[in-house]
Design a protein around this motif. Structure first.
Motif, PDB file in Angstrom:
ATOM      1  N   PRO A   7       0.704  -1.127   0.044  1.00 56.20           N
ATOM      2  CA  PRO A   7      -0.063   0.056  -0.022  1.00 56.20           C
ATOM      3  C   PRO A   7       0.836   1.201   0.131  1.00 56.20           C
ATOM      4  O   PRO A   7       1.839   1.125   0.656  1.00 56.20           O
ATOM      5  CB  PRO A   7      -0.633  -0.021   1.260  1.00 56.20           C
ATOM      6  N   ALA A   8       0.426   2.276  -0.657  1.00 57.67           N
ATOM      7  CA  ALA A   8       0.969   3.716  -0.794  1.00 57.67           C
ATOM      8  C   ALA A   8       0.842   4.200   0.532  1.00 57.67           C
ATOM      9  O   ALA A   8       1.905   5.138   0.824  1.00 57.67           O
ATOM     10  CB  ALA A   8       0.691   4.445  -2.044  1.00 57.67           C
ATOM     11  N   ILE A   9      -0.357   3.988   1.175  1.00 55.60           N
ATOM     12  CA  ILE A   9      -0.628   4.968   2.292  1.00 55.60           C
ATOM     13  C   ILE A   9      -1.381   4.199   3.093  1.00 55.60           C
ATOM     14  O   ILE A   9      -1.797   3.100   3.206  1.00 55.60           O
ATOM     15  CB  ILE A   9      -1.752   6.038   1.870  1.00 55.60           C
ATOM     16  N   THR A  10      -0.734   4.360   4.562  1.00 47.16           N
ATOM     17  CA  THR A  10      -1.552   3.850   5.626  1.00 47.16           C
ATOM     18  C   THR A  10      -2.304   4.900   6.418  1.00 47.16           C
ATOM     19  O   THR A  10      -1.754   6.075   6.737  1.00 47.16           O
ATOM     20  CB  THR A  10      -0.314   3.189   6.758  1.00 47.16           C
ATOM     21  N   LEU A  11      -3.766   4.566   6.539  1.00 45.86           N
ATOM     22  CA  LEU A  11      -4.577   5.799   7.223  1.00 45.86           C
ATOM     23  C   LEU A  11      -4.987   5.074   8.524  1.00 45.86           C
ATOM     24  O   LEU A  11      -5.374   4.047   8.628  1.00 45.86           O
ATOM     25  CB  LEU A  11      -5.897   5.735   6.488  1.00 45.86           C
ATOM     26  N   HIS A  12      -4.578   5.950   9.792  1.00 44.72           N
ATOM     27  CA  HIS A  12      -5.124   5.437  10.678  1.00 44.72           C
ATOM     28  C   HIS A  12      -6.550   6.189  11.186  1.00 44.72           C
ATOM     29  O   HIS A  12      -6.705   7.543  11.147  1.00 44.72           O
ATOM     30  CB  HIS A  12      -4.155   6.037  11.949  1.00 44.72           C
ATOM     31  N   TYR A  13      -7.425   5.163  11.069  1.00 45.71           N
ATOM     32  CA  TYR A  13      -8.792   5.671  10.955  1.00 45.71           C
ATOM     33  C   TYR A  13      -9.630   5.407  12.141  1.00 45.71           C
ATOM     34  O   TYR A  13      -9.740   4.336  12.975  1.00 45.71           O
ATOM     35  CB  TYR A  13      -9.337   4.720   9.869  1.00 45.71           C
ATOM     36  N   LEU A  14     -10.221   6.540  12.901  1.00 46.55           N
ATOM     37  CA  LEU A  14     -11.001   6.395  14.009  1.00 46.55           C
ATOM     38  C   LEU A  14     -12.470   6.376  13.714  1.00 46.55           C
ATOM     39  O   LEU A  14     -12.807   7.304  12.818  1.00 46.55           O
ATOM     40  CB  LEU A  14     -10.762   8.010  14.801  1.00 46.55           C
ATOM     41  N   GLU A  15     -13.251   5.581  14.297  1.00 49.80           N
ATOM     42  CA  GLU A  15     -14.556   5.349  13.771  1.00 49.80           C
ATOM     43  C   GLU A  15     -15.420   6.791  14.197  1.00 49.80           C
ATOM     44  O   GLU A  15     -14.994   7.575  14.989  1.00 49.80           O
ATOM     45  CB  GLU A  15     -15.343   4.423  14.651  1.00 49.80           C
ATOM     46  N   ASN A  16     -16.379   6.932  13.071  1.00 47.93           N
ATOM     47  CA  ASN A  16     -17.019   8.195  13.299  1.00 47.93           C
ATOM     48  C   ASN A  16     -16.571   9.444  13.420  1.00 47.93           C
ATOM     49  O   ASN A  16     -16.687  10.211  14.391  1.00 47.93           O
ATOM     50  CB  ASN A  16     -18.184   8.075  14.340  1.00 47.93           C
ATOM     51  N   SER A  17     -15.640   9.785  12.476  1.00 50.40           N
ATOM     52  CA  SER A  17     -14.653  10.943  12.632  1.00 50.40           C
ATOM     53  C   SER A  17     -14.325  11.445  11.277  1.00 50.40           C
ATOM     54  O   SER A  17     -14.745  11.008  10.347  1.00 50.40           O
ATOM     55  CB  SER A  17     -13.344  10.532  13.218  1.00 50.40           C
ATOM     56  N   ARG A  18     -13.498  12.587  11.429  1.00 50.31           N
ATOM     57  CA  ARG A  18     -13.207  13.203  10.117  1.00 50.31           C
ATOM     58  C   ARG A  18     -12.270  12.278   9.103  1.00 50.31           C
ATOM     59  O   ARG A  18     -12.022  12.533   7.964  1.00 50.31           O
ATOM     60  CB  ARG A  18     -12.409  14.486  10.503  1.00 50.31           C
ATOM     61  N   ALA A  19     -12.019  11.206   9.646  1.00 49.17           N
ATOM     62  CA  ALA A  19     -11.133  10.038   8.635  1.00 49.17           C
ATOM     63  C   ALA A  19     -12.048   9.592   7.680  1.00 49.17           C
ATOM     64  O   ALA A  19     -11.504   9.081   6.781  1.00 49.17           O
ATOM     65  CB  ALA A  19     -10.751   9.021   9.733  1.00 49.17           C
ATOM     66  N   GLN A  20     -13.290   9.769   7.729  1.00 49.61           N
ATOM     67  CA  GLN A  20     -14.142   9.340   6.979  1.00 49.61           C
ATOM     68  C   GLN A  20     -14.079  10.027   5.321  1.00 49.61           C
ATOM     69  O   GLN A  20     -14.084   9.302   4.153  1.00 49.61           O
ATOM     70  CB  GLN A  20     -15.739   9.426   7.106  1.00 49.61           C
ATOM     71  N   ARG A  21     -13.770  11.494   5.533  1.00 49.55           N
ATOM     72  CA  ARG A  21     -13.427  12.117   4.353  1.00 49.55           C
ATOM     73  C   ARG A  21     -12.158  11.570   3.573  1.00 49.55           C
ATOM     74  O   ARG A  21     -11.946  11.797   2.371  1.00 49.55           O
ATOM     75  CB  ARG A  21     -13.464  13.618   4.743  1.00 49.55           C
ATOM     76  N   ILE A  22     -11.350  11.169   4.468  1.00 44.03           N
ATOM     77  CA  ILE A  22     -10.012  10.561   3.727  1.00 44.03           C
ATOM     78  C   ILE A  22     -10.171   9.334   3.131  1.00 44.03           C
ATOM     79  O   ILE A  22      -9.555   9.101   1.923  1.00 44.03           O
ATOM     80  CB  ILE A  22      -8.842  10.511   4.850  1.00 44.03           C
ATOM     81  N   LEU A  23     -11.037   8.697   3.616  1.00 49.33           N
ATOM     82  CA  LEU A  23     -11.391   7.294   3.017  1.00 49.33           C
ATOM     83  C   LEU A  23     -12.073   7.701   1.633  1.00 49.33           C
ATOM     84  O   LEU A  23     -11.645   6.900   0.466  1.00 49.33           O
ATOM     85  CB  LEU A  23     -12.379   6.418   3.807  1.00 49.33           C
ATOM     86  N   PHE A  24     -13.071   8.597   1.519  1.00 48.42           N
ATOM     87  CA  PHE A  24     -13.669   8.894   0.407  1.00 48.42           C
ATOM     88  C   PHE A  24     -12.589   9.458  -0.655  1.00 48.42           C
ATOM     89  O   PHE A  24     -12.664   9.074  -1.816  1.00 48.42           O
ATOM     90  CB  PHE A  24     -14.669  10.174   0.793  1.00 48.42           C
TER      91      PHE A  24
END
Length: 238
Positions: A7-24
């Motif tokens: 993978p090019a990127i690792t995303l540290h993802y917290l549920e129900n957070s601003r991280a959703q926009r990064i997944l998008f």
């Protein structure tokens, strides 16, 4: 596009957070990535494990696996990913274009202006739950008045500004509206996606065009792929 061998990127993802926009955004750009997921505590806060990722213990945070560089703050992450992977996949904008100003403004407006008002409302709504039962009705009444004086008028002004702006944007060939116009989303759309999800779920101020915009975002194929990989999400428009 997760589950890649390297993978090019690792995303540290917290549920129900601003991280959703990064997944998008990652799905929209077609970037290979892996997710490291974190659950909120019983108090609704980020878990202490995130302190090992970033000194503030917040999410989202990405790591560029090619360089080992970590990037925090969703605005900085959006700009970083678009600069590195966005050519041909987001709307091209030059500083000489009028659309550039709209993109810059709404890229920062969500967090700098509207999100702060929505956070204030959240504090007012949750404070009564934290006090002894005997004084809860009094605290709830006080918080309600503070919300009416300090939060709701500002939220309404912001919502009206957004509604007016989106109404003026031409629809793309597929019928979508974007904050900077054009045929494709820009950084402003990825940043505003989470902000408007919280607006439509925490307030009655969002107008019909704004609600349609949120539906447009949440029905987009890239958003749905990210949602499936991120898991349950509380800010889906009913």
């Amino acid at each position: 596009m997760s589950d890649a061998a390297s993978p090019a990127i690792t995303l540290h993802y917290l549920e129900n957070s601003r991280a959703q926009r990064i997944l998008f955004l990652l799905e929209e750009l077609g970037v290979s990535y892996q997710i490291k997921s974190y659950k909120r505590t019983d108090a609704g806060l980020a878990p202490p494990e995130l302190l090992k990722v970033h000194p503030l213990g917040k999410s989202p945070v990405i790591v560029d696996e090619a360089t080992g560089k970590g990037v925090a703050e969703s605005g900085a992450i959006v700009e970083y990913l678009i600069a590195k992977f966005g050519e041909g996949k987001t709307a091209p904008i030059k500083p000489t274009d009028d659309a550039w100003v709209d993109d810059r403004y709404f890229t920062h407006f969500g967090e700098a202006t509207l999100q702060t008002r929505l956070l204030l409302r959240l504090i007012f709504s949750r404070t009564p739950e934290k006090v002894p039962f005997v004084v809860r009705p009094i605290v709830r009444a006080v918080m309600g008045k503070l919300d009416a004086m300090l939060a709701e008028p500002e939220i309404k002004r912001c919502a009206d500004l957004i509604e007016s702006h989106l109404e003026k944007q031409p629809k793309s060939e597929d019928g979508s509206r974007w904050f900077a116009g054009g045929q494709l989303p820009t950084g402003a759309d990825f940043m505003m996606s989470f902000t408007l999800e919280t607006l439509t779920t925490r307030s009655n101020s969002a107008g019909p065009v704004t609600k349609e915009y949120v539906k447009q975002i949440q029905s987009r194929a890239s958003y749905k792929r990210g949602l499936q990989k991120g898991g349950a999400y509380d800010y889906l428009l009913k």
